[in-house]
Scaffold this motif. Structure first.
Motif: not given
Length: 202
Positions: A134-146, A156-165
């Motif tokens: 869900r986060l990836a799709r939300a960021l992809a939408m922002a990438a396509n727009l901006m 807090g969730m920015s501390n989940v290291d797995e997300l960056y991979d």
């Protein structure tokens, strides 16, 4: 009353300004800073300056529904405005915990869910996979727009290291380009970044 000028920005814009000035996005012209904590929202900084927009709502990414919903997800839980499937619910730490509660019947904190996921728990693993998608799709939408030069994650969730991979490969199928390479970075100044950004408004 103070006898001096006052400058005001919302917390996500202040995060963006802080990280664009001397943080994780200091080398970027266009920074999209995303808060994924108790709630979820974002701010934009261009050349270190907050982009408010014509009505002061520039960067209110969290108010938009998570794009490319699956049939199982639709319509999604309602956010505080009563809108179903919004990013500010599903991509927040609160939404992550709520999803795990719905799947397992157990109320746990985000770090507890991640500890279970790392130990091989299938329910926690499925909860993380749904969140990352869900986060990836939300960021992809922002990438396509901006098409920002970088994304910076705070909260807090920015501390989940797995997300960056995991995020960039999950974003790629939804990006309107054969090649998409953009850094996704953790906020350098952590929980202090919003306050620092408020100071940098001067």
């Amino acid at each position: 009353r103070l006898g001096r000028q006052v400058r005001i920005q919302n917390d996500a814009n202040c995060l963006a300004v802080s990280e664009a000035t001397d943080g994780a996005g200091a080398d970027c012209h266009f920074v999209h800073a995303v808060i994924i904590g108790t709630g979820s929202g974002s701010g934009i900084a261009i050349d270190g300056k907050a982009h408010r927009g014509a009505n002061g709502i520039g960067g209110e990414w969290g108010a938009i529904p998570v794009p490319w919903m699956t049939s199982e997800e639709f319509p999604g839980p309602s956010n505080w405005l009563g809108h179903p499937g919004a990013i500010d619910h599903w991509c927040s730490g609160t939404g992550f915990q709520a999803d795990y509660l719905e799947r397992s019947g157990k109320a746990l904190k985000g770090h507890e869910i991640m500890a279970l996921k790392r130990s091989g728990d299938p329910v926690a693993g499925a909860t993380y996979e749904a969140y990352a998608s869900r986060l990836a799709r939300a960021l992809a939408m922002a990438a396509n727009l901006m098409d920002p030069d970088c994304f910076v994650l705070g909260g807090g969730m920015s501390n989940v290291d797995e997300l960056y991979d995991d995020l960039l490969p999950l974003m790629q199928p939804y990006i309107m380009s054969d090649v998409y390479e953009v850094p996704i970075r953790k906020a350098k100044h952590g929980d202090s970044s919003g306050v620092r950004g408020a100071a940098w408004l001067w």
